[in-house]
Design an enzyme around this catalytic site. Structure first.
Site, PDB file in Angstrom:
ATOM      1  N   GLY A 275       1.365  -5.075  -1.740  1.00 57.56           N
ATOM      2  CA  GLY A 275       2.392  -5.457  -0.736  1.00 57.56           C
ATOM      3  C   GLY A 275       3.206  -6.849  -0.970  1.00 57.56           C
ATOM      4  N   HIS A 276       2.311  -7.825  -1.621  1.00 59.84           N
ATOM      5  CA  HIS A 276       3.034  -9.103  -1.847  1.00 59.84           C
ATOM      6  C   HIS A 276       4.143  -9.006  -3.066  1.00 59.84           C
ATOM      7  CE1 HIS A 276       0.444  -9.905  -5.413  1.00 59.84           C
ATOM      8  NE2 HIS A 276       1.467 -10.774  -5.885  1.00 59.84           N
TER       9      HIS A 276
ATOM     10  N   GLY B 217      -0.163  -4.769   5.019  1.00 56.57           N
ATOM     11  CA  GLY B 217      -1.042  -5.130   3.835  1.00 56.57           C
ATOM     12  C   GLY B 217      -0.288  -5.902   2.836  1.00 56.57           C
ATOM     13  N   VAL B 218      -0.268  -7.260   2.542  1.00 53.69           N
ATOM     14  CA  VAL B 218       0.369  -7.835   1.577  1.00 53.69           C
ATOM     15  C   VAL B 218      -0.600  -8.490   0.579  1.00 53.69           C
ATOM     16  CG1 VAL B 218       2.379  -8.186   3.123  1.00 53.69           C
ATOM     17  CG2 VAL B 218       0.305  -9.827   3.109  1.00 53.69           C
ATOM     18  N   GLY B 219      -1.567  -7.416   0.104  1.00 54.99           N
ATOM     19  CA  GLY B 219      -2.552  -7.921  -1.032  1.00 54.99           C
ATOM     20  C   GLY B 219      -1.671  -7.621  -2.371  1.00 54.99           C
ATOM     21  N   LYS B 220      -2.678  -6.648  -2.948  1.00 54.79           N
ATOM     22  CA  LYS B 220      -2.347  -6.211  -4.453  1.00 54.79           C
ATOM     23  C   LYS B 220      -0.984  -5.843  -4.596  1.00 54.79           C
ATOM     24  CE  LYS B 220      -6.339  -4.851  -6.670  1.00 54.79           C
ATOM     25  NZ  LYS B 220      -7.009  -3.537  -7.255  1.00 54.79           N
TER      26      LYS B 220
ATOM     27  N   LYS C 133     -10.796  11.032  -9.251  1.00 54.42           N
ATOM     28  CA  LYS C 133     -11.041   9.794  -8.598  1.00 54.42           C
ATOM     29  C   LYS C 133     -12.665   9.469  -8.434  1.00 54.42           C
ATOM     30  CE  LYS C 133      -8.215   6.541  -6.228  1.00 54.42           C
ATOM     31  NZ  LYS C 133      -6.850   6.118  -6.773  1.00 54.42           N
TER      32      LYS C 133
END
Length: 364
Positions: free
Chosen positions: A193-194, A188-191, A88
Site C-alpha cells: 500500500g505505501h 492497508g498501507v503496509g508492504k 501456497k
C-alpha cells in the site's frame, strides 16, 4: 467419524475448496513448526506461491486458507503468462512471537522434500530476510535479498501492477487512463500500500488511507502533508463521499454482503488476495455498477518478479512484464462485456482456458 474427519479432511476431500493435486501437513516438534503446503495445479509448470505466517484460530482455518490461496495462485500465474502452476503455504503462529531461525530452516526442509514441485516466496508475515533463511535448506526459494542472489522486495512491482490495473479501469470506465484528480481510498498501507500511494501521488491523485497500524498511517502522512488524508478504519473508508477507486490492500474478504451495499467507489482495484468473500459477490458489484478489477490479475507484479528470479533477475524485464497488466485488465473487461458476465468470471474463463490447453498439450 472423528472431529478431524468432519473438519480438515472434509475440507481437503469433500468441499468446494478441494481437488488440489497435493496437500502436505508439516510439523517439526523441535522448532514448533506447524505448516500447510497446498499445490493446486501444475499444468503450466511447478507451483509457485508465497508463505503466509499467521495466527490462525484453528488448524482447519489454516488448511482452508492454504487451499484458497493455492487455487488463487493457479489463476494468478496463468493470467500473468507465467509457466508456473499454483501453490501456497501457511505457517500457523504469530510471526512476532513464534518465528525463529530453527522454525524457518525446518520449513525449508519440508519445501525441499517436494523436489521442486513447489517454489516458495514471501507473503503476509514473511519477509526477504526470512526467505534467505529458508533458502539455506531449500533451493526452490525466491524473494531473497540481492545480497543472496535474489530480487529483493516484491511489493514494489506488486504495487506497480495494481497501479496499472487502476489505469486500465479508468480507461475502461472514463475513457482516460490518467488518475489525476481521482480520489482513491487505500485500506492497508503496509508492504504494498505505501508504494501504491507513491504512484498515485506522482500521478496527481487524491489519496485517502487507513490501516490497523497507526504507525503505518503516520509514516504516509508525514511524507505527504498534502494530497493524502486518513480515516479511522475501513468501514469509514468505503463510505467516503466522492471516492472513485477503492483499493483493498490488506487481508482477503474485503468485498462481502456488508461492504458492497455501502461502497461509494465506482471501481474496486486493490492488492489483497481473495477479496470476494464468497461466490456471487462479483455479481453484486456488477449489479451496483461497480467495476471490479480481479485481484489476482492486478496484484500479479510480485509473482512476476519472484518467477523471474529463478532465471536470473532483471528488474527492467520484470517491470515491462508487470506493465502488461494494463492490457490484460482491459482484455478482461472486454471479454466480460462480450460474454455478458462480471470481470471476475471473465478472468476465470481465460485462466482456465490456458490451464486446460496446457494440460491437454501434456496429455493430462
Amino acid at each position: 467419524m472423528t472431529d478431524v474427519d468432519n473438519g480438515v479432511l472434509h475440507t481437503l476431500f469433500h468441499s468446494d475448496q478441494g481437488g488440489h493435486e497435493q496437500v502436505v501437513l508439516c510439523q517439526d516438534r523441535a522448532s514448533g513448526l506447524k505448516a500447510v503446503i497446498a499445490i493446486h495445479n501444475t499444468a503450466l509448470g511447478p507451483a509457485l506461491g508465497g508463505t503466509r505466517f499467521y495466527p490462525y484460530a484453528s488448524e482447519e482455518d489454516a488448511v482452508a486458507d492454504a487451499l484458497n490461496l493455492a487455487r488463487g495462485m493457479s489463476y494468478k500465474n496463468a493470467m500473468a503468462g507465467l509457466d508456473h502452476g499454483g501453490g501456497k503455504a501457511v505457517i500457523i503462529g504469530d510471526p512476532e512471537r513464534d518465528k525463529t531461525e530453527e522454525l524457518l530452516l525446518a520449513y525449508g526442509r519440508f519445501v525441499a522434500s517436494l523436489g521442486g514441485r513447489y517454489v516458495t516466496a514471501c507473503d503476509v508475515g514473511t519477509y526477504v530476510a526470512d526467505m534467505d533463511v529458508v533458502a539455506r535448506e531449500c533451493r526452490w526459494t525466491t524473494g531473497r535479498s540481492p545480497e543472496n542472489g535474489g530480487a529483493g522486495d516484491s511489493s514494489v512491482l506488486t504495487a506497480f501492477g495494481v497501479f496499472q490495473g487502476m489505469r486500465a479501469s479508468a480507461q475502461h470506465l472514463w475513457g482516460d487512463a490518467s488518475l489525476r484528480g481521482r480520489k482513491v481510498g487505500i485500506a492497508g498501507v503496509g508492504k504494498v500500500g505505501h508504494h501504491l500511494v507513491e504512484h498515485l501521488r506522482d500521478e496527481g491523485a487524491e489519496v485517502v488511507i487507513t490501516d490497523v497500524r497507526a504507525e503505518s498511517v503516520l509514516r504516509i502522512l508525514d511524507k505527504h502533508p498534502t494530497g493524502v488524508s486518513a480515516v479511522t478504519d475501513t468501514e469509514a473508508l468505503i463510505r467516503v463521499e466522492g471516492l472513485d477507486i477503492y483499493a483493498p490492500c490488506a487481508l482477503g474478504g474485503a468485498l462481502n454482503d456488508d461492504t458492497v451495499p455501502v461502497l461509494t467507489a465506482k471501481v474496486v482495484c486493490g492488492a489483497a488476495n481473495n477479496q470476494l468473500e464468497h461466490p456471487g459477490v462479483e455479481k453484486d458489484l456488477a449489479d451496483r455498477g461497480i467495476l471490479y478489477a480481479p485481484d489476482y490479475v492486478v496484484n500479479a507484479g510480485g509473482v512476476i518478479q519472484v518467477a523471474d528470479e529463478l532465471h536470473g533477475f532483471d528488474f527492467d524485464r520484470c517491470k515491462a512484464k508487470a506493465a502488461k497488466i494494463f492490457d490484460t485488465t482491459l482484455a478482461i473487461f472486454a471479454r466480460a462485456k462480450e460474454d455478458g458476465i462480471p470481470p471476475a468470471a471473465a478472468a476465470d474463463r481465460i485462466a482456465e482456458q490456458r490451464m486446460h490447453e496446457a494440460a491437454a498439450a501434456r496429455g493430462c
